[in-house]
Design a protein around this motif. Sequence first.
Motif, mmCIF file in Angstrom:
data_model
loop_
_atom_site.group_PDB
_atom_site.id
_atom_site.type_symbol
_atom_site.label_atom_id
_atom_site.label_comp_id
_atom_site.label_asym_id
_atom_site.label_seq_id
_atom_site.Cartn_x
_atom_site.Cartn_y
_atom_site.Cartn_z
ATOM 1 N N ILE A 160 -1.918 -26.339 -12.609
ATOM 2 C CA ILE A 160 -1.253 -26.365 -11.307
ATOM 3 C C ILE A 160 -1.916 -25.317 -10.430
ATOM 4 N N SER A 161 -2.319 -25.711 -9.242
ATOM 5 C CA SER A 161 -2.883 -24.773 -8.272
ATOM 6 C C SER A 161 -1.771 -24.330 -7.316
ATOM 7 N N VAL A 162 -1.478 -23.048 -7.320
ATOM 8 C CA VAL A 162 -0.516 -22.486 -6.364
ATOM 9 C C VAL A 162 -1.333 -21.871 -5.235
ATOM 10 N N CYS A 163 -1.222 -22.459 -4.049
ATOM 11 C CA CYS A 163 -2.119 -22.111 -2.936
ATOM 12 C C CYS A 163 -1.375 -21.298 -1.872
ATOM 13 N N TYR A 164 -2.040 -20.294 -1.340
ATOM 14 C CA TYR A 164 -1.459 -19.445 -0.308
ATOM 15 C C TYR A 164 -2.546 -19.054 0.684
ATOM 16 N N PHE A 165 -2.120 -18.655 1.883
ATOM 17 C CA PHE A 165 -3.066 -18.342 2.953
ATOM 18 C C PHE A 165 -3.403 -16.849 2.951
ATOM 19 N N GLU A 166 -4.694 -16.554 2.916
ATOM 20 C CA GLU A 166 -5.164 -15.178 2.971
ATOM 21 C C GLU A 166 -5.635 -14.870 4.386
ATOM 22 N N LYS A 167 -4.873 -14.029 5.080
ATOM 23 C CA LYS A 167 -5.150 -13.758 6.485
ATOM 24 C C LYS A 167 -6.479 -13.039 6.687
ATOM 25 N N GLU A 168 -6.837 -12.165 5.757
ATOM 26 C CA GLU A 168 -8.061 -11.384 5.921
ATOM 27 C C GLU A 168 -9.298 -12.265 6.056
ATOM 28 N N ASN A 169 -9.360 -13.300 5.236
ATOM 29 C CA ASN A 169 -10.526 -14.183 5.263
ATOM 30 C C ASN A 169 -10.260 -15.519 5.958
ATOM 31 N N ASP A 170 -9.006 -15.703 6.422
ATOM 32 C CA ASP A 170 -8.645 -16.906 7.178
ATOM 33 C C ASP A 170 -8.925 -18.177 6.382
ATOM 34 N N TRP A 171 -8.439 -18.200 5.138
ATOM 35 C CA TRP A 171 -8.585 -19.415 4.336
ATOM 36 C C TRP A 171 -7.456 -19.512 3.323
ATOM 37 N N TRP A 172 -7.359 -20.714 2.717
ATOM 38 C CA TRP A 172 -6.342 -20.973 1.704
ATOM 39 C C TRP A 172 -6.966 -20.778 0.325
ATOM 40 N N LEU A 173 -6.369 -19.884 -0.451
ATOM 41 C CA LEU A 173 -6.808 -19.612 -1.819
ATOM 42 C C LEU A 173 -5.829 -20.215 -2.815
ATOM 43 N N SER A 174 -6.196 -20.239 -4.079
ATOM 44 C CA SER A 174 -5.305 -20.784 -5.103
ATOM 45 C C SER A 174 -5.363 -19.950 -6.365
ATOM 46 N N LYS A 175 -4.241 -19.894 -7.048
ATOM 47 C CA LYS A 175 -4.151 -19.340 -8.391
ATOM 48 C C LYS A 175 -3.741 -20.465 -9.333
ATOM 49 N N HIS A 176 -4.232 -20.416 -10.560
ATOM 50 C CA HIS A 176 -3.998 -21.510 -11.497
ATOM 51 C C HIS A 176 -2.942 -21.160 -12.542
ATOM 52 N N ILE A 177 -2.062 -22.116 -12.782
ATOM 53 C CA ILE A 177 -1.124 -22.058 -13.908
ATOM 54 C C ILE A 177 -1.618 -23.061 -14.943
ATOM 55 N N LYS A 178 -1.971 -22.561 -16.134
ATOM 56 C CA LYS A 178 -2.521 -23.427 -17.176
ATOM 57 C C LYS A 178 -1.725 -23.401 -18.472
#
Length: 397
Positions: A160-178
């Motif tokens: 599962i990719s849990v995605c959130y917005f990183e303001k510093e780099n102005d993009w959407w990142l993800s962390k993985h639940i495996k």
Amino acid sequence: MKGAYPNPDAPASFVSTAQSPRTHIQPEGEDIDPQRKCCSARLLLFGLEPLSCHAWNKDRTQIAVSPNSSTVNIYQKKGKEWTKIHELKEHSGRITGIDWAPESNRIVTCASDRNAYVWMLKDGIWKPTLVLVRINRAATCVKWSPQENKFALGSGAKLISVCYFEKENDWWLSKHIKKGICSTVLSLDWHPNNILLAAGSADLHCRVFSAYIKEIEDKPGPTPWGAKMPFGEVLLEHKDCGGWVHSVAFSPSGDSLAWVSHNSAISVADATQGKEVTQLTTDHLPLLSVFYGSETEIVAAGHDCCPYQFSYKGPGKLEFVKKLGLTKQTSKNSMSAMQHFRNLDKKATTDEDDNDLNTLHQNSITQLRVVEGQKANVDKFSSVGLDGALVMWDFKP
């Protein structure tokens, strides 16, 4: 034969049976004959293609639907018609999930092309932003969190990719639940606390994870599901679901979790009762979508082409309540020439017998969505199906 079928680009409306032989369709605002109804419903056609998923905007004046393709069509209600106003084209594979954040007015989509996009309306145009989901298999489902500061995406990559917005780099990142996931993630739902995430998968398991991201939110407090909630922590793992877990849903309070699986069963885990699981195996075809209409009432639908209501009032007290579908009104008339050729084209037969189902949907229901009311007291919900139809149901527990 011009005009024999609805034009997908034409305004969608509550059309007459002369335009479609598949179902008995009512004009907008009219209920099915009271002598035949279990609950009132209205049917809307968006062409002939199956509808794989849909999502509503905040005030329910617009709807985003995917006609089983790589595009998302957005329709707006104008009077008694629904007119297509936008077409979202960025994916190269079939759309598998759509969710529309009501407060931020952002749409997230995912598809079999292994990508996800967050769409924002700027100057009257929906513009996509690519999300770094980092998966090597098709995305299968997507869901905004209640606070709309992150979303979860399931995939065939066993994670599962849990995605959130990183303001510093102005993009959407993800962390993985495996942890523990051994097959495709088929369904997701967020707990009301914005931290816990339920997931159903094709490994016959239903799980509850912590999706706490310390970069964007405060440390969560304890819940009936558990007190320690680092990212990826497993708070529930039920291994005896009996089939693929097609859909999961938290109750309005978040104290119980319902899911439906491919063995035609519906199950509820109660966190206030030691996470005890109650399962009811039905005599229906497998259910594909489920949601809570109130704290005790559950609605589910799937391959039987109509919704069913269930009631949960504690461990061992999960019961079938009633069928919410409507009996379709039929009438035998002499077959017109147009009907003759339509049957020949659709069914490879000119058989005059009515082979339609006696339900509003004429094929499997793929998804249910709340239309009116709060999650604790739903007044109306919608369903889409493989027959290309959307039905809006009035719900009275």
